[in-house]
Design a protein around this motif. Structure first.
Motif, mmCIF file in Angstrom:
data_model
loop_
_atom_site.group_PDB
_atom_site.id
_atom_site.type_symbol
_atom_site.label_atom_id
_atom_site.label_comp_id
_atom_site.label_asym_id
_atom_site.label_seq_id
_atom_site.Cartn_x
_atom_site.Cartn_y
_atom_site.Cartn_z
ATOM 1 N N SER A 13 11.301 -1.014 -7.892
ATOM 2 C CA SER A 13 10.722 0.237 -7.421
ATOM 3 C C SER A 13 10.534 0.083 -5.919
ATOM 4 N N THR A 15 9.636 2.250 -2.261
ATOM 5 C CA THR A 15 9.054 3.477 -1.737
ATOM 6 C C THR A 15 9.239 3.560 -0.231
ATOM 7 N N GLU A 16 9.626 4.749 0.243
ATOM 8 C CA GLU A 16 9.851 5.001 1.667
ATOM 9 C C GLU A 16 9.217 6.339 2.046
ATOM 10 N N VAL A 73 7.397 11.364 0.325
ATOM 11 C CA VAL A 73 7.450 9.970 -0.100
ATOM 12 C C VAL A 73 8.584 9.871 -1.120
ATOM 13 N N THR A 75 10.614 7.591 -3.845
ATOM 14 C CA THR A 75 10.527 6.409 -4.701
ATOM 15 C C THR A 75 11.851 6.249 -5.424
ATOM 16 N N GLU A 77 13.935 4.006 -8.216
ATOM 17 C CA GLU A 77 13.756 3.099 -9.344
ATOM 18 C C GLU A 77 15.135 2.685 -9.838
ATOM 19 N N LYS A 104 6.017 16.316 -7.491
ATOM 20 C CA LYS A 104 6.969 15.203 -7.560
ATOM 21 C C LYS A 104 8.177 15.694 -8.334
#
Length: 172
Positions: A13, A15-16, A73, A75, A77, A104
């Motif tokens: 996972s 995240t940026e 944001v 994410t 996966e 989201k």
């Protein structure tokens, strides 16, 4: 029999935060930047599975379903879906989150293929992937069809030899 490794052990996972330098003139994340992030997450997943250096062999269709806005944001996966001799298919889901609004959405999805290599760059065997959940099993079972399709499209497998693909279209 080759060693088996649970699919979950390859889970990554990442995240940026989407910053101005990552966006196009419409303030959306650039597709090339997205593919760069996807390649990194997928490579880490393949390395976790194989405990080897890996190189990107192919990228399937990358669908850009939703634009990802500046300030979102992201994410990613990733996890290995199936391993063959030296290659591994990795599935990536990308989620975009607007924290202030509480939304989201799934924005991207793709399959990448990696090959594990030794220090000289020669392919090296990897453990089999062991799917444990229903979703992992579904992705595992579809991986051979996706692999055969990739090989046919690359000219490395004759369509007549693609047994899994033939079974899809054989109506008799």
């Amino acid at each position: 029999m080759r060693k088996q490794k649970p699919v979950q052990e390859s889970f990554v996972s990442m995240t940026e935060l989407v910053l101005p330098n990552d966006t196009n003139t419409l303030n959306n994340l650039m597709g090339g930047r997205m593919m760069h992030l996807m390649d990194i997450a997928a490579a880490v997943s393949a390395q976790r599975h194989s405990n080897r250096i890996v190189v990107t062999a192919s990228v399937d269709n990358v669908s850009f379903r939703e634009g990802i806005r500046l300030g979102s944001v992201v994410t990613l996966e990733a996890k290995v879906t199936r391993a063959f001799s030296s290659s591994m298919e990795v599935h990536i889901d990308v989620w975009a989150e607007d924290i202030p609004s509480g939304t989201k959405v799934k924005s991207n999805e793709a399959f990448f293929t990696f090959v594990a290599v030794d220090q000289s760059g020669r392919p090296i065997d990897v453990p089999d992937a062991l799917p444990e959940t229903a979703v992992e099993q579904e992705l595992y079972h579809g991986a051979l069809r996706r692999r055969q399709l990739r090989l046919v499209l690359a000219g490395r497998l004759k369509p007549a030899e693609a047994t899994e693909l033939k079974a899809l279209f054989d109506l008799v």
